[in-house]
Enzyme design. Structure first.
Site, PDB file in Angstrom:
ATOM      1  N   GLU A  75       0.811  -1.214   0.000  1.00  0.00           N
ATOM      2  CA  GLU A  75       0.000   0.000   0.000  1.00  0.00           C
ATOM      3  C   GLU A  75       0.846   1.267   0.000  1.00  0.00           C
ATOM      4  O   GLU A  75       0.491   2.255  -0.655  1.00  0.00           O
ATOM      5  CB  GLU A  75      -0.961   0.005   1.199  1.00  0.00           C
ATOM      6  N   HIS A 125     -10.885  -6.137  10.261  1.00  0.00           N
ATOM      7  CA  HIS A 125     -11.558  -6.010   8.958  1.00  0.00           C
ATOM      8  C   HIS A 125     -12.938  -5.377   9.115  1.00  0.00           C
ATOM      9  O   HIS A 125     -13.817  -5.581   8.276  1.00  0.00           O
ATOM     10  CB  HIS A 125     -11.730  -7.382   8.290  1.00  0.00           C
TER      11      HIS A 125
END
Lengths: 352, 322
Positions: A75, A144
């Protein structure tokens, strides 16, 4: 004629139209197409995935791998590269698969994307839209399921958008991509299959304009993203009890449409903010503070916040269901602020 | 090649437990009996089994969201695993973590990290602490091939090499980073090639062969334990399933799964021990059947286990409730 789309398809259409209109719009992210490197040996693999929720599915065929880039799980690399592409004239749309993964790229967003324009005297802009996925209720546990809206809203230089309907999803995404600043565009995983009217032609919704999704007189309920829908359900239930709720979806948290929010609070005299995030330093506290500072004399009852808890999101289904605000909690909060307000008014009337 | 009967049966028991557990989790997920994500470990059993059976009870482990195999190889009770998958009080984390975090801190398992590469620097730190405190404990950090592009991979190798951390980086190269093929994303050609520039001793091994994995692990663990130097093991393997249950896997070429299943770690084990007569098919079938029954019993027990009390939502956010 009304055309109904899911939020997932509305977002896909927005990306497609943005890419058709401007060759400088490119998508980058992990598995946003799928089958990378296998196009020749095994063409069926190409575009087989479209991200874990299928939002970007089908775009590869139209735009090719130069514009739909499957990246490594890196990322910092692809978010940072997006900043550079944006500075150099493109309009990249990187995707962080879940907002929880943003930690690995946060320096690029926090210290660079957000600050370049200001620190260098307004000589540069970063027209980048980071799409990412928020939200609990998916039994995906603590790493998550976060929302993290306020983490970005806190940082000057970043814009933060979180749509709750298909119409808003398309119009806000097209606006975000056209915007000259870095935008964090948050998509709730539990809303992807929500359907609603979406016009076929491209359109934009200005960032920083709230939507009054239900008009009412007795109390203002601010819903954050998925909580807009929960607030609407609560409003329907409260209507049967003779309570008229105005439900507002700010849609964008930076910039925030304070005028629409304050106008409503001044008229109803009561505020309930519903945000599934943790309660501390959240959008709920932010909007509550807005009311306390700018609408204090119009409030006729205490501000109520209905939020997640100051704990990570647990996996266990009954615990997660306790974590996420539900209709009964919103109904209780509305009744509570109205009751307290009434008691206060009676006390004043009786000279106590 | 190990010839001790109990050791062989212990390896077989763990591998069959893992396989039966993952098959059951897969069918239960498909039947909507499990909520949340399930990341299946089938195909990779030889790695968890081969490495973890070489560790001491006081060694450290970090795992990932694909942790069921590591936990079962570490002898986390099956009922604690099924309890966690179902979010019950009997779960190894009391239901708070679920499948992605189903590891046992009491067995030195620091985490089933939900974020790719998240465990690597933490394992290096645990290894460093052991050394600083005069202990000869080592740490093993498991991760997939997709994790090697994260800064955490590179930063923890540098840290471990510079500060002499007895940590073994174990890359389970299952050919897919989520859904992206390794031959596309791994520019360096191999993971061992990425370790060497950092001064981290690196070895590649057939991850479908538990004996090869055990031998490699024995050497690397001993090396780390006695020299304090980090090492990396790249175990070549294959993920039979998708990134998670429900993944359509359309990115996999049609014959690929069958090709790898021909090299299945359980089949390989069976051949390796029956051909020289170390164990009989009867011995193996008996253990495999017991594993099947244990797994079935554990799922049945979890389905009847109590849900957590609502008050648990707010416990353990901090060491003490403030």
């Amino acid at each position: 004629m009304t055309r109904e789309l899911t939020i997932k398809d509305a977002l896909n259409e927005a990306l497609r139209q943005a890419m058709e209109a401007d060759d400088d719009v490119v998508l980058l992210g992990e598995d946003i197409a799928g089958g990378a490197g296998r196009d020749e040996a095994y063409p069926e693999a190409a575009d087989a995935w479209g991200g874990p929720f299928g939002v970007t599915q089908g775009l590869l065929g139209q735009f090719g791998r130069d514009r739909v880039m499957d990246t490594p799980i890196a990322e910092t690399g692809f978010v940072g590269a997006s900043i550079g592409m944006a500075i150099a004239g493109m309009r990249p749309v990187p995707e962080i698969m879940y907002v929880d993964f943003i930690g690995t790229s946060f320096d690029q967003l926090l210290n660079h994307a957000a600050k370049l324009r200001y620190l260098y005297g307004g000589k540069v802009s970063v027209p980048m839209t980071v799409r990412t996925v928020t939200g609990a209720g998916f039994r995906a546990a603590g790493e998550h399921s976060q929302t993290l809206y306020s983490l970005y809203t806190h940082i000057p230089g970043l814009k933060v958008v979180a749509p709750a309907t298909p119409y808003d999803a398309k119009g806000l995404l097209l606006a975000a991509i056209q915007d000259s600043d870095p935008v964090i565009f948050m998509e709730h995983k539990r809303l992807y299959m929500t359907t609603g009217h979406v016009p076929e032609e491209p359109y934009t919704i200005p960032l920083g304009t709230a939507s009054i999704v239900r008009a009412g007189d007795d109390v203002t309920i601010i819903g954050v993203q998925k909580m807009v829908h929960t607030a609407l359900e609560a409003a329907t239930e409260l209507e049967q009890q003779g309570i008229s709720c105005e439900v507002i979806d700010p849609r964008s948290y930076s910039p925030l449409d304070t005028d629409t929010i304050l106008t409503s609070i001044r008229r109803t005299g009561h505020l309930v903010v519903v945000d599934e995030s943790h309660p501390r330093c959240s959008l709920a506290t932010d909007i509550s503070a807005l009311a306390a500072e700018h609408a204090f004399h119009d409030l006729r009852g205490p501000v109520r916040m209905v939020t997640g808890t100051h704990s990570p999101v647990p996996f266990s289904p009954p615990l997660e269901d306790l974590y996420v605000p539900d209709v009964p909690r919103i109904v209780d909060a509305v009744r509570s602020t109205l009751d307290q307000g009434r008691k206060g008014a009676e006390a004043v009337a009786h000279g106590r | 090649m190990i010839e001790d009967r109990d050791t062989l049966l212990g390896l077989w028991q763990r591998m069959t437990r893992i396989r039966r557990f993952e098959e059951r989790a897969s069918t239960d997920k498909e039947a909507d009996l499990l909520e949340g994500y399930i990341h299946n470990y089938s195909g990779q059993e030889a790695i968890a089994t081969g490495i973890i059976t070489q560790l001491r009870a006081d060694d450290w482990i970090t795992s990932t969201y694909r942790n069921h195999g590591h936990s079962i190889a570490r002898d986390v009770p099956l009922e604690a695993m099924t309890g966690e998958l179902l979010g019950r009080t009997t779960g190894v984390c009391g239901g708070k973590g679920g499948s992605m975090h189903a590891v046992d801190q009491d067995l030195g398992m620091i985490g089933g990290m939900g974020i790719v590469a998240g465990g690597m620097p933490i394992a290096a730190g645990a290894a460093l602490a052991a050394r600083r405190r005069g202990q000869d404990r080592v740490a093993v950090t498991f991760f997939g091939d997709g994790a090697v592009h994260q800064g955490a991979f590179h930063e923890s190798m540098t840290f471990a090499a510079l500060f002499n951390c007895p940590v073994i980086f174990v890359c389970e190269n299952n050919l897919y980073a989520e859904t992206t093929a390794v031959d596309y994303h791994l520019i360096a050609g191999s993971v061992i090639a990425m370790a060497e520039p950092y001064g981290v001793h690196a070895t590649q091994v057939d991850g479908m062969d538990v004996f090869a994995v055990r031998d490699a692990a024995e050497q690397l663990i001993a090396r780390a334990r006695y020299t304090g130097r980090p090492a990396l093991l790249e175990a070549m393997t294959y993920r039979y399933g998708g990134q998670y249950e429900g993944d359509t896997q359309t990115y996999k070429p049609p014959q690929e799964v069958a090709q790898w299943r021909a090299r299945d770690p359980l089949l390989t084990f069976r051949r390796r021990v029956t051909e020289p007569g170390l164990l009989t098919h009867g011995d193996l079938d008996e253990v495999a059947e017991r594993s099947r029954v244990e797994v079935a019993d554990a799922f049945a027990a979890a389905a009847l286990a109590p849900w957590p009390d609502p008050s648990v939502l707010l416990t353990d956010v901090y060491t003490e409730i403030s």
